[in-house]
Design a protein around this motif. Sequence first.
Motif, PDB file in Angstrom:
ATOM      1  N   UNK A  62       0.867  -1.406  -0.272  1.00  0.00           N
ATOM      2  CA  UNK A  62       0.200  -0.117  -0.180  1.00  0.00           C
ATOM      3  C   UNK A  62       0.586   1.349  -0.267  1.00  0.00           C
ATOM      4  N   UNK A  63       1.791   1.024  -0.789  1.00  0.00           N
ATOM      5  CA  UNK A  63       2.780   2.194  -1.036  1.00  0.00           C
ATOM      6  C   UNK A  63       2.384   3.199  -2.159  1.00  0.00           C
ATOM      7  N   UNK A  64       2.690   4.580  -2.507  1.00  0.00           N
ATOM      8  CA  UNK A  64       1.964   5.100  -3.820  1.00  0.00           C
ATOM      9  C   UNK A  64       2.926   4.756  -5.203  1.00  0.00           C
ATOM     10  N   UNK A  65       2.590   4.519  -5.750  1.00  0.00           N
ATOM     11  CA  UNK A  65       3.328   4.123  -6.616  1.00  0.00           C
ATOM     12  C   UNK A  65       3.256   5.127  -8.085  1.00  0.00           C
ATOM     13  N   UNK A  66       2.201   5.397  -8.145  1.00  0.00           N
ATOM     14  CA  UNK A  66       1.404   6.842  -9.453  1.00  0.00           C
ATOM     15  C   UNK A  66       0.496   7.210  -8.948  1.00  0.00           C
ATOM     16  N   UNK A  67       0.301   8.837  -9.161  1.00  0.00           N
ATOM     17  CA  UNK A  67      -0.720   9.142  -9.289  1.00  0.00           C
ATOM     18  C   UNK A  67      -1.276   9.596 -10.654  1.00  0.00           C
ATOM     19  N   UNK A  68      -2.791   9.429 -11.011  1.00  0.00           N
ATOM     20  CA  UNK A  68      -2.717  10.595 -12.580  1.00  0.00           C
ATOM     21  C   UNK A  68      -4.260  10.856 -12.271  1.00  0.00           C
ATOM     22  N   UNK A  73       7.232  11.615  -4.945  1.00  0.00           N
ATOM     23  CA  UNK A  73       7.608  10.154  -5.459  1.00  0.00           C
ATOM     24  C   UNK A  73       8.910  10.455  -5.851  1.00  0.00           C
ATOM     25  N   UNK A  74       8.289  11.399  -6.862  1.00  0.00           N
ATOM     26  CA  UNK A  74      10.115  11.768  -8.535  1.00  0.00           C
ATOM     27  C   UNK A  74      11.123  11.931  -7.238  1.00  0.00           C
ATOM     28  N   UNK A  75      11.113  12.038  -6.273  1.00  0.00           N
ATOM     29  CA  UNK A  75      11.969  11.968  -5.558  1.00  0.00           C
ATOM     30  C   UNK A  75      12.271  10.936  -4.263  1.00  0.00           C
ATOM     31  N   UNK A  76      11.312  10.082  -4.074  1.00  0.00           N
ATOM     32  CA  UNK A  76      11.666   9.035  -3.845  1.00  0.00           C
ATOM     33  C   UNK A  76      10.905   9.161  -2.552  1.00  0.00           C
ATOM     34  N   UNK A  77      10.139   9.799  -1.463  1.00  0.00           N
ATOM     35  CA  UNK A  77       9.964   9.776  -1.084  1.00  0.00           C
ATOM     36  C   UNK A  77       8.304   8.558  -0.926  1.00  0.00           C
ATOM     37  N   UNK A  78       8.940   8.320   0.477  1.00  0.00           N
ATOM     38  CA  UNK A  78       7.130   7.209   0.347  1.00  0.00           C
ATOM     39  C   UNK A  78       5.680   7.658   1.126  1.00  0.00           C
TER      40      UNK A  78
END
Length: 237
Positions: A146-152, A205-210
């Motif tokens: 349940x960690x985010x992979x992507x938002x759109x 996400x782009x900078x590696x945060x969880x």
Amino acid sequence: MIPARYAASRFPGKLMQDLNGKTVILRTYEAAKNTGLFQEVYVVTDSEVIYSEITENGGKGIMSKKEHECGSDRIAEAVEEMDVDIVVNVQGDEPMIDKESLVKVLEVFRGKDAAKIDLASLKAPLQDWKDVENPNNVKVITNKEDFALYFSRSPIPYPRDENAGVTWFKHIGIYAFRKQALLDFQRLPMLKLEASEKIEAIRYLEYGKNIKMVETTVKGVGIDTPEDLERARQLLS
């Protein structure tokens, strides 16, 4: 922290619209206070009108010192000198806050994944394909933890196989941050994916945060359009 901008692009002045006798922003502030979950609740704004609306009704407001592109930047400036650990961002246009969902978000910082969580947020299942297609509904996909992979704003995942049994999830705009994640965010420039989608969570996400996502069945009523406002009025009635 409730970031509040007067000049919303899709519905300018929406936070000062009447919602059954009180403005949208005042209802959101009072709903956050009434959960009893927070030591302090502030509306952080660049608008004298919104600041006055909150403070004249007994609330706490903070005027931003700089121009900000998004709510995370606005909150980061406000908390930089505060002695806090976890900061919760409640969207100013979400006046129907669900306490149970907020409790779930805060609990993950005491769970087994706590050490690797930079921020947490909510997702709710979407049942109607029209809601999945609607670009005003930000969708999120996650890994098995349940960690985010992507938002759109587009339908993700795309239903190439309609029999795959996929559930689409809407991102609910309530975040709980570690303070450091917020401070890091405001120092990092926007990259192309965030600029394209206009979704600030993508920068993390782009900078590696969880980002830990917590499922809820309460979708809330985000007021993005005059139609949303009318729906909120009917629900409150």
